[in-house]
Design a protein around this motif. Sequence first.
Motif, PDB file in Angstrom:
ATOM      1  N   HIS A  34       4.209  -9.409  -9.411  1.00 62.52           N
ATOM      2  CA  HIS A  34       4.820  -7.891  -8.429  1.00 62.52           C
ATOM      3  C   HIS A  34       5.872  -7.760  -9.566  1.00 62.52           C
ATOM      4  N   ARG A  35       5.890  -6.252  -9.638  1.00 65.09           N
ATOM      5  CA  ARG A  35       6.285  -5.890 -10.283  1.00 65.09           C
ATOM      6  C   ARG A  35       8.171  -5.794  -9.562  1.00 65.09           C
ATOM      7  N   ARG A  36       8.601  -6.591  -8.969  1.00 68.77           N
ATOM      8  CA  ARG A  36       9.960  -7.318  -8.106  1.00 68.77           C
ATOM      9  C   ARG A  36      10.523  -8.646  -9.085  1.00 68.77           C
ATOM     10  N   ALA A  45      -3.034  -8.927  -2.177  1.00 73.49           N
ATOM     11  CA  ALA A  45      -1.147  -8.760  -2.298  1.00 73.49           C
ATOM     12  C   ALA A  45      -0.145  -7.736  -1.548  1.00 73.49           C
ATOM     13  N   ASP A  46      -0.799  -7.061  -0.528  1.00 74.43           N
ATOM     14  CA  ASP A  46      -0.465  -6.084   0.260  1.00 74.43           C
ATOM     15  C   ASP A  46       0.109  -7.156   1.585  1.00 74.43           C
ATOM     16  N   ARG A  48       2.677  -1.895  -9.478  1.00 76.62           N
ATOM     17  CA  ARG A  48       2.446  -2.739  -8.023  1.00 76.62           C
ATOM     18  C   ARG A  48       3.003  -3.895  -9.285  1.00 76.62           C
ATOM     19  N   PHE A  49       2.289  -3.854 -10.309  1.00 80.98           N
ATOM     20  CA  PHE A  49       1.983  -5.554 -10.814  1.00 80.98           C
ATOM     21  C   PHE A  49       2.792  -5.252 -12.503  1.00 80.98           C
ATOM     22  N   ASP A  69       1.145 -15.218  -5.167  1.00 83.96           N
ATOM     23  CA  ASP A  69       2.581 -14.986  -6.791  1.00 83.96           C
ATOM     24  C   ASP A  69       2.297 -14.964  -7.465  1.00 83.96           C
TER      25      ASP A  69
END
Length: 226
Positions: free
Chosen positions: A202-204, A72-73, A91-92, A78
């Motif tokens: 991902h949080r975004r 993920a980093d 983070r998620f 996706d």
Amino acid sequence: MSTREKVLSEIAPAGIIRAAVNMSNAALVRWDDQAGALVGPSAQIGHKIAEQLDCGLSLIQYGSAADILAAADRGEWDIAFIASDPSRADRFSFSPPYISVRATYLVPEGSAFRTVGDVDAEGVRIASAKSAAYTKQLERILEKATVSHTDSPAAAIDRLVRSQCDAAAGLTEFLVQSLERITGFRLVEGAFSEIPQTIAVHRRAIHASAFFADFVHRLNASAGAP
């Protein structure tokens, strides 16, 4: 912009969803030689998602949850089919569970341990993958035994085989699979945990998060889940 377009802009800007799957749990995903493809709930749901969003799908295989988190980093995926974990909520975003899997112990054939409760005793050393969701749950419930971290579920079993611990913790399906390549070991009765499996983004990715929450609710409803 439609809801579909908003979701795709977050998780598939190039038109293909890169979905991370954990190959250490055959109950969720495994390679089928006859089909020549990945099969199991995670793979099946991945294809349903791609069909509903009318986009491509690439299932990316990882050896453990730790590998998925590290990837993920590096921006390699996706969406990810992983266990829900409140400690990773910064983070998620996690969907509701689409299935739960059980975790238990592998012990030597001659061990006095018969049930999961027997293993929690003074001086007992349990090998368990450090980034696995079940390891965190295990550390919360143990009162006497201690956990020895390993880099992966397979490494926990290797430590048991080398007599460097008294039991190896892992997902039941993975431990059963391991018995095909090693002898002199068995599972104890019962499970110390049931781990909810989710779709993480991902949080975004706020639109994708809402989409997957609704998607899993509808999926569970169609399957007759409560």
